[in-house]
Scaffold this motif. Structure first.
Motif, PDB file in Angstrom:
ATOM      1  N   LEU A 155       4.799   2.214 -13.704  1.00 46.97           N
ATOM      2  CA  LEU A 155       4.133   1.462 -14.768  1.00 46.97           C
ATOM      3  C   LEU A 155       3.784   2.378 -15.931  1.00 46.97           C
ATOM      4  O   LEU A 155       3.922   2.001 -17.091  1.00 46.97           O
ATOM      5  CB  LEU A 155       2.883   0.763 -14.231  1.00 46.97           C
ATOM      6  N   GLY A 156       3.330   3.593 -15.613  1.00 45.03           N
ATOM      7  CA  GLY A 156       3.050   4.568 -16.678  1.00 45.03           C
ATOM      8  C   GLY A 156       4.303   4.901 -17.461  1.00 45.03           C
ATOM      9  O   GLY A 156       4.268   4.982 -18.698  1.00 45.03           O
ATOM     10  N   ASP A 157       5.417   5.086 -16.763  1.00 44.69           N
ATOM     11  CA  ASP A 157       6.693   5.375 -17.429  1.00 44.69           C
ATOM     12  C   ASP A 157       7.148   4.188 -18.274  1.00 44.69           C
ATOM     13  O   ASP A 157       7.712   4.366 -19.357  1.00 44.69           O
ATOM     14  CB  ASP A 157       7.776   5.731 -16.403  1.00 44.69           C
ATOM     15  N   ALA A 198       2.213   1.827  -3.645  1.00 46.38           N
ATOM     16  CA  ALA A 198       1.257   1.704  -4.759  1.00 46.38           C
ATOM     17  C   ALA A 198       1.321   2.898  -5.718  1.00 46.38           C
ATOM     18  O   ALA A 198       1.329   2.718  -6.934  1.00 46.38           O
ATOM     19  CB  ALA A 198      -0.157   1.515  -4.212  1.00 46.38           C
ATOM     20  N   ALA A 199       1.363   4.125  -5.199  1.00 52.84           N
ATOM     21  CA  ALA A 199       1.383   5.309  -6.069  1.00 52.84           C
ATOM     22  C   ALA A 199       2.657   5.348  -6.905  1.00 52.84           C
ATOM     23  O   ALA A 199       2.617   5.646  -8.097  1.00 52.84           O
ATOM     24  CB  ALA A 199       1.250   6.578  -5.241  1.00 52.84           C
ATOM     25  N   ASP A 200       3.791   5.028  -6.270  1.00 56.89           N
ATOM     26  CA  ASP A 200       5.052   5.004  -7.011  1.00 56.89           C
ATOM     27  C   ASP A 200       5.030   3.908  -8.074  1.00 56.89           C
ATOM     28  O   ASP A 200       5.534   4.091  -9.172  1.00 56.89           O
ATOM     29  CB  ASP A 200       6.236   4.785  -6.065  1.00 56.89           C
ATOM     30  N   THR A 201       4.433   2.767  -7.730  1.00 56.74           N
ATOM     31  CA  THR A 201       4.336   1.663  -8.683  1.00 56.74           C
ATOM     32  C   THR A 201       3.502   2.076  -9.883  1.00 56.74           C
ATOM     33  O   THR A 201       3.873   1.812 -11.032  1.00 56.74           O
ATOM     34  CB  THR A 201       3.732   0.419  -7.998  1.00 56.74           C
ATOM     35  N   ASP A 202       2.374   2.734  -9.648  1.00 54.15           N
ATOM     36  CA  ASP A 202       1.529   3.199 -10.749  1.00 54.15           C
ATOM     37  C   ASP A 202       2.290   4.168 -11.652  1.00 54.15           C
ATOM     38  O   ASP A 202       2.189   4.097 -12.871  1.00 54.15           O
ATOM     39  CB  ASP A 202       0.261   3.865 -10.215  1.00 54.15           C
ATOM     40  N   ALA A 203       3.049   5.086 -11.045  1.00 53.94           N
ATOM     41  CA  ALA A 203       3.827   6.056 -11.831  1.00 53.94           C
ATOM     42  C   ALA A 203       4.883   5.340 -12.675  1.00 53.94           C
ATOM     43  O   ALA A 203       5.070   5.654 -13.851  1.00 53.94           O
ATOM     44  CB  ALA A 203       4.477   7.083 -10.920  1.00 53.94           C
ATOM     45  N   LYS A 251       0.822  -1.210   0.000  1.00 57.13           N
ATOM     46  CA  LYS A 251       0.000   0.000   0.000  1.00 57.13           C
ATOM     47  C   LYS A 251       0.856   1.259   0.000  1.00 57.13           C
ATOM     48  O   LYS A 251       0.504   2.259  -0.610  1.00 57.13           O
ATOM     49  CB  LYS A 251      -0.946  -0.003   1.197  1.00 57.13           C
TER      50      LYS A 251
END
Length: 126
Positions: A85-87, A78-83, A75
């Motif tokens: 994945l976008g990169d 999660a935000a860093d992971t999403d960023a 948890k």
């Protein structure tokens, strides 16, 4: 660059932080890249589950060694992971993958064991 080729000169001088995903002797050797009062973060241990260091050298180097357990911190990251994945999807960030066929399994395992692998190592069964 292979882990065995790492030196302060090769990476542009001592670094503030090191993120190690392979552990073992690769981590021990990479600790010398970190400046005094810098930090080394261990995320994985594919190159070995044990770390043997000279305690006097480590104390003099004054480098903090921190474990990061991604299994229990999902948890938080999660935000860093999403960023990231976008990169990855945009191509701004790339993830090197070494692919091996089953007949080259021994080579793949050796590259993981020695820390010579760059990025992920995948066994291609197709």
């Amino acid at each position: 660059m292979l882990a065995s080729d790492l030196s302060p000169e090769a990476v542009g001088g001592p670094v503030d932080a090191l993120i190690d995903t392979v552990g073992g002797p690769v981590l021990r050797d990479a600790l010398g890249l970190v400046r005094p009062r810098g930090r080394a973060v261990l995320v994985g241990y594919t190159a070995g589950r044990e770390l043997a260091i000279d305690l006097a050298d480590w104390l003099l180097a004054d480098v903090a060694l921190l474990p990061v357990n991604l299994m229990s911190r999902g948890k938080e990251v999660a935000a860093d992971t999403d960023a990231m994945l976008g990169d990855l999807m945009s191509g701004e960030l790339t993830l090197p993958i070494e692919r091996y066929t089953p007949d080259r399994l021994a080579e793949a395992v050796e590259r993981l064991r020695t820390g010579a692998a760059v990025g992920k190592v995948a066994l291609d069964l197709s």
